[in-house]
Enzyme design. Structure first.
Site, PDB file in Angstrom:
ATOM      1  CB  CYS A 142      -0.876   0.050   1.236  1.00 16.22           C
ATOM      2  SG  CYS A 142      -1.786  -1.429   1.586  1.00 16.22           S
ATOM      3  NE  ARG A 172       4.690   1.556  -1.002  1.00 17.09           N
ATOM      4  CZ  ARG A 172       5.502   1.776   0.024  1.00 17.09           C
ATOM      5  NH1 ARG A 172       6.593   2.474  -0.157  1.00 17.09           N
ATOM      6  NH2 ARG A 172       5.226   1.301   1.210  1.00 17.09           N
ATOM      7  CD1 TRP A 185      -0.524  -5.873  -3.318  1.00 22.05           C
ATOM      8  CD2 TRP A 185      -0.537  -6.670  -1.239  1.00 22.05           C
ATOM      9  NE1 TRP A 185      -0.088  -7.165  -3.361  1.00 22.05           N
ATOM     10  CE2 TRP A 185      -0.095  -7.688  -2.104  1.00 22.05           C
ATOM     11  CE3 TRP A 185      -0.643  -6.959   0.124  1.00 22.05           C
ATOM     12  CZ2 TRP A 185       0.260  -8.953  -1.659  1.00 22.05           C
ATOM     13  CZ3 TRP A 185      -0.285  -8.223   0.575  1.00 22.05           C
ATOM     14  CH2 TRP A 185       0.164  -9.202  -0.314  1.00 22.05           C
ATOM     15  CG  ASN A 232       0.393   1.963   3.766  1.00 19.17           C
ATOM     16  OD1 ASN A 232      -0.675   2.053   3.188  1.00 19.17           O
ATOM     17  ND2 ASN A 232       1.518   2.493   3.315  1.00 19.17           N
ATOM     18  N   GLY A 233      -0.554  -1.447   6.580  1.00 13.48           N
ATOM     19  CA  GLY A 233      -0.235  -2.334   7.703  1.00 13.48           C
ATOM     20  C   GLY A 233      -1.422  -3.224   8.025  1.00 13.48           C
ATOM     21  CD  GLU A 251      17.000 -13.366  -7.986  1.00 14.08           C
ATOM     22  OE1 GLU A 251      16.466 -13.915  -7.005  1.00 14.08           O
ATOM     23  OE2 GLU A 251      16.640 -12.268  -8.416  1.00 14.08           O
ATOM     24  CE  LYS A 298      13.556 -11.535  -9.960  1.00  9.20           C
ATOM     25  NZ  LYS A 298      14.277 -11.213  -8.803  1.00  9.20           N
ATOM     26  CD  GLU A 337       9.839 -11.851  -8.775  1.00  9.99           C
ATOM     27  OE1 GLU A 337       9.237 -11.410  -7.799  1.00  9.99           O
ATOM     28  OE2 GLU A 337      11.076 -11.783  -8.882  1.00  9.99           O
ATOM     29  CG  HIS A 375      19.400 -37.144  -4.484  1.00  7.94           C
ATOM     30  ND1 HIS A 375      19.815 -38.369  -4.029  1.00  7.94           N
ATOM     31  CD2 HIS A 375      20.518 -36.451  -4.790  1.00  7.94           C
ATOM     32  CE1 HIS A 375      21.141 -38.414  -4.039  1.00  7.94           C
ATOM     33  NE2 HIS A 375      21.594 -37.254  -4.502  1.00  7.94           N
ATOM     34  CE  LYS A 399      11.384  -3.099  -5.831  1.00  9.14           C
ATOM     35  NZ  LYS A 399      12.064  -4.247  -6.441  1.00  9.14           N
TER      36      LYS A 399
HETATM   37  C1  F6R Z   1      11.748 -10.780  -5.950  1.00  2.69           C
HETATM   38  C2  F6R Z   1      11.654  -9.788  -4.910  1.00  2.69           C
HETATM   39  C3  F6R Z   1      11.341 -10.239  -3.538  1.00  2.69           C
HETATM   40  C4  F6R Z   1      12.160  -9.428  -2.525  1.00  2.69           C
HETATM   41  C5  F6R Z   1      11.703  -9.749  -1.097  1.00  2.69           C
HETATM   42  C6  F6R Z   1      12.549  -9.040  -0.067  1.00  2.69           C
HETATM   43  O1  F6R Z   1      12.063 -10.211  -7.176  1.00  2.69           O
HETATM   44  O2  F6R Z   1      11.805  -8.637  -5.158  1.00  2.69           O
HETATM   45  O3  F6R Z   1      11.544 -11.594  -3.371  1.00  2.69           O
HETATM   46  O4  F6R Z   1      13.508  -9.726  -2.695  1.00  2.69           O
HETATM   47  O5  F6R Z   1      10.367  -9.386  -0.935  1.00  2.69           O
HETATM   48  O6  F6R Z   1      12.485  -7.667  -0.244  1.00  2.69           O
HETATM   49  P1  F6R Z   1      13.587  -6.693   0.348  1.00  2.69           P
HETATM   50  O7  F6R Z   1      14.865  -6.992  -0.346  1.00  2.69           O
HETATM   51  O8  F6R Z   1      13.068  -5.323   0.036  1.00  2.69           O
HETATM   52  O9  F6R Z   1      13.665  -6.974   1.811  1.00  2.69           O
END
Ligand code: F6R
Length: 614
Positions: free
Chosen positions: A2, A27, A75, A101-102, A487, A491, A494, A510, A609
């Site tokens: 949010c 975000r 959100w 927010n929260g 990673e 990517k 998501e 395994h 985000k």
């Molecule tokens: C994936 C991504 C998330 C963040 C995770 C932690 O692309 O962005 O997996 O890495 O939510 O976020 P931060 O680094 O902001 O603590």
């Protein structure tokens, strides 16, 4: 997650609020709304499901006058995304409007209490409970808004950043925070409010980051006043933020994600600037200079992080253990915080976070601090909550990351972890001078090598067309490349919504190898380092089961090109720096597949985000 924006001053509030919401779009959100006290003293609330542009369409023909207002992108946590659940929420009398927010964890108990007093609720949100509670306390005790907010927040369990408008007091906004960030911008006879500094920086560089349980009384006619829940006045610390507006725009790229992938050579350069000397003979991190003894005497490092930052942590473990010979554990912050971990003052915790606001990582830090551990933060967002909660740390300095999928922050985090491991190792004499210099020299070449990788963009875009409609992917790597496989898979899933799993290559037999058939694309990081021969055997095993192998190989590799279906050739580097090079093509691959599928690359569904709720 949010977003909050607020404005009070002499200008029209609405355009500032809408622009601010657009700055916060990165975000992730599903509905948007605005509350304004109009020129004829009405408190107008407009809100709708969807994008900020939907809100703009919704308010056409409506009264958007006024130079005080609050706005929100939601959100969904409690209740589906719809206009009823969107913020701002009115109190029953419609004299108060609140954005939040929260999460209010005890909202059900509070709601029952209010319902027993005759309060009715229109939405399924915890936020509406809070605004009704404030009104109930205000009316039943005949209090001013500030006091009612203080008392109401005293009853709340959970996390909040809130802003409240009162129809009868068109000269003030009340804002408060606990475990969810809130920034007040101070202009000339005007104030701005936001959940991070991005909507504020084009108006002023003077900001105050509210601390937990602080309440800001923002009035047109006086200086900013900050009090705590017990009404003790606090002295707000005014900080200066410097953000380049260009970093908040797409700058000609179709998506922020592509811009941020492409920026990586410069970002890594910025991350190393002032830390590695021109001759490449020294690495200096001020946090290490300031806390040398504490760090060198650590019995153990524990890295806590989430998601992509956790993957960077796995690479950090390799680096620190190999060079410093100090044991390292890597923990999901969300698990660590609830696990009653064995941790004491001999431990150093490294908390890694791009946003610096991740709720689980913050909670893990607080837990570790309460047990006496020393906390080192590795963050990107300057002035965010995590750097303020840690004892020391290093910023990664890669600039604002707007695309929801983290790209340049990951390589920035790995770069800082590399510099940290090298500096500590040199201090500890656990690395030879020759090896130290060899790695630093190669590290300096990483930006140029990343540029070479970026030239493969068209080739990778073509390759991604072949796999756009795959339903599953496996990503494999070993050693330093195993976290890169994780990673790469993250990517892809998501932003393209294709199911993808990362494994250490040797784990295939395994279990996961049962998945391999002619329909299964397998991405293998097979650069000529470390366990190359073993990875070669793993590729043979996949080919024997007719899997489609896409291999990341070192330029000039002649073996794997004969057996893999597709090869992406990468510039040669040394093993511990492989992740910095090999991650980039995987980011591009995921990006192009998502674009081919027509996905919303920068704001993938269900994702936020900055994950400020647990
Ligand atoms: C994936 C991504 C998330 C963040 C995770 C932690 O692309 O962005 O997996 O890495 O939510 O976020 P931060 O680094 O902001 O603590």
């Amino acid at each position: 997650m949010c977003g909050i924006v607020g404005y009070i001053g002499k200008r029209d509030a609405y355009p500032i609020l809408i622009k601010g919401l657009k700055r916060l779009e990165y975000r992730g959100y599903d509905s948007a709304g605005v509350a304004l006290i109009s020129n004829n003293q009405e408190l107008n609330v407009y809100k709708t499901k969807g994008r900020v542009s939907d809100l703009e369409n919704f308010v056409i023909q409506k009264d958007i006058s006024g130079n005080i207002g609050i706005a929100h992108t939601r959100w969904a946590t409690h209740g589906e995304p719809c206009s009823l659940n969107a913020h701002p929420h009115f109190s029953s009398s419609e004299k108060l409007a609140l954005i939040h927010n929260g999460i209010i964890e005890n909202y059900a108990v509070l709601k029952e209490k209010l319902q027993s007093k005759g309060y009715l609720f229109k939405s399924s949100t915890d936020t509406e409970v809070l605004v009704q509670l404030i009104e109930y306390i205000k009316i039943s005790n005949n209090l001013d808004l500030l006091t009612a907010v203080q008392l109401a927040l005293g009853e709340v369990i959970g996390a909040y950043a809130i802003a409240v408008l009162e129809k009868d007091h068109p000269n003030e906004i009340i804002a408060a925070r606990k475990s969810s960030p809130l920034v007040v911008g101070i202009g000339q006879d005007e104030f701005f409010l936001a959940s991070d500094a991005t909507p504020i920086v084009e108006y002023t560089d003077k900001v105050v980051y509210l601390e937990d349980e602080e309440i800001a009384l923002i009035r047109r006619d006086m200086d900013l006043k900050v009090v705590n829940l017990n009404n003790v006045e606090m002295t707000p610390e005014i900080k200066s933020v410097k953000l380049n507006l260009g970093q908040l725009e797409k700058g000609g790229y179709p998506h922020f994600m592509l811009k941020e992938i492409t920026e990586q050579p410069d970002c890594i350069h910025d991350c190393m600037r002032g830390r590695i000397n021109v001759e490449g003979s020294n690495v200096v991190l001020s946090a290490v200079i300031d806390h040398k003894e504490r760090l060198l005497n650590a019995k153990r490092f524990i890295i806590v992080a989430c998601g992509t930052s956790w993957h960077a942590g796995l690479i950090g473990k390799h680096l620190i253990e190999s060079f410093c010979r100090i044991p390292v554990e890597v923990e999901y912050a969300s698990e660590f915080r609830y696990r009653d971990p064995v941790i004491d003052s001999s431990d150093v915790v490294i908390a890694i976070s791009q946003s610096g606001e991740t709720a689980d990582t913050l909670a893990a830090i607080e837990l570790a601090k309460s047990r006496g551990a020393f906390i080192y933060g590795i963050c990107n967002a300057i002035g965010s909550s995590i750097p303020r909660a840690t004892h020391t740390g290093s910023y990664i300095h890669v600039g604002p990351e707007i695309g929801v999928a983290s790209t340049k922050a990951f390589t920035g985090q790995v770069t800082v972890l590399t510099m940290l491991a090298l500096t500590l190792a040199r201090e500890k004499h656990s690395i030879s001078e020759e090896e130290f210099l060899r790695i630093v020299k190669e590290l300096n070449k990483v930006p140029e090598k990343m540029k070479e990788v970026l030239k493969l963009n068209d080739k990778i875009a073509e390759l991604s067309k072949i796999f756009t409609y795959a339903h599953n992917f496996i990503y494999l790597g070993r050693g330093y490349s195993y976290p890169v496989a994780l990673e790469g898979a993250l990517k892809l899933k998501e932003i393209s919504y294709i199911h993808a799993e990362g494994y250490p290559a040797a784990e295939m037999k395994h279990g996961p190898i049962a998945l391999v058939d002619a329909e299964m694309p397998v991405v293998v990081i097979a650069t000529q380092n470390g366990l190359y021969e073993k990875v070669l055997s793993n590729i043979q095993e996949i080919k024997a089961r007719k899997g489609k192998v896409i291999a990341l190989v070192t330029q000039g590799d002649t073996f794997i090109s004969k057996i893999a279906d597709y090869c992406i050739e990468l510039p040669e580097t040394i093993e511990c720096l492989d992740p910095l090079i090999a991650t980039v093509p995987l980011q591009l691959f995921a990006y192009h597949i998502a674009v081919c599928k027509g996905m919303d690359v920068d704001q993938p569904r269900n994702l936020a985000k900055s994950v400020t709720v647990e």
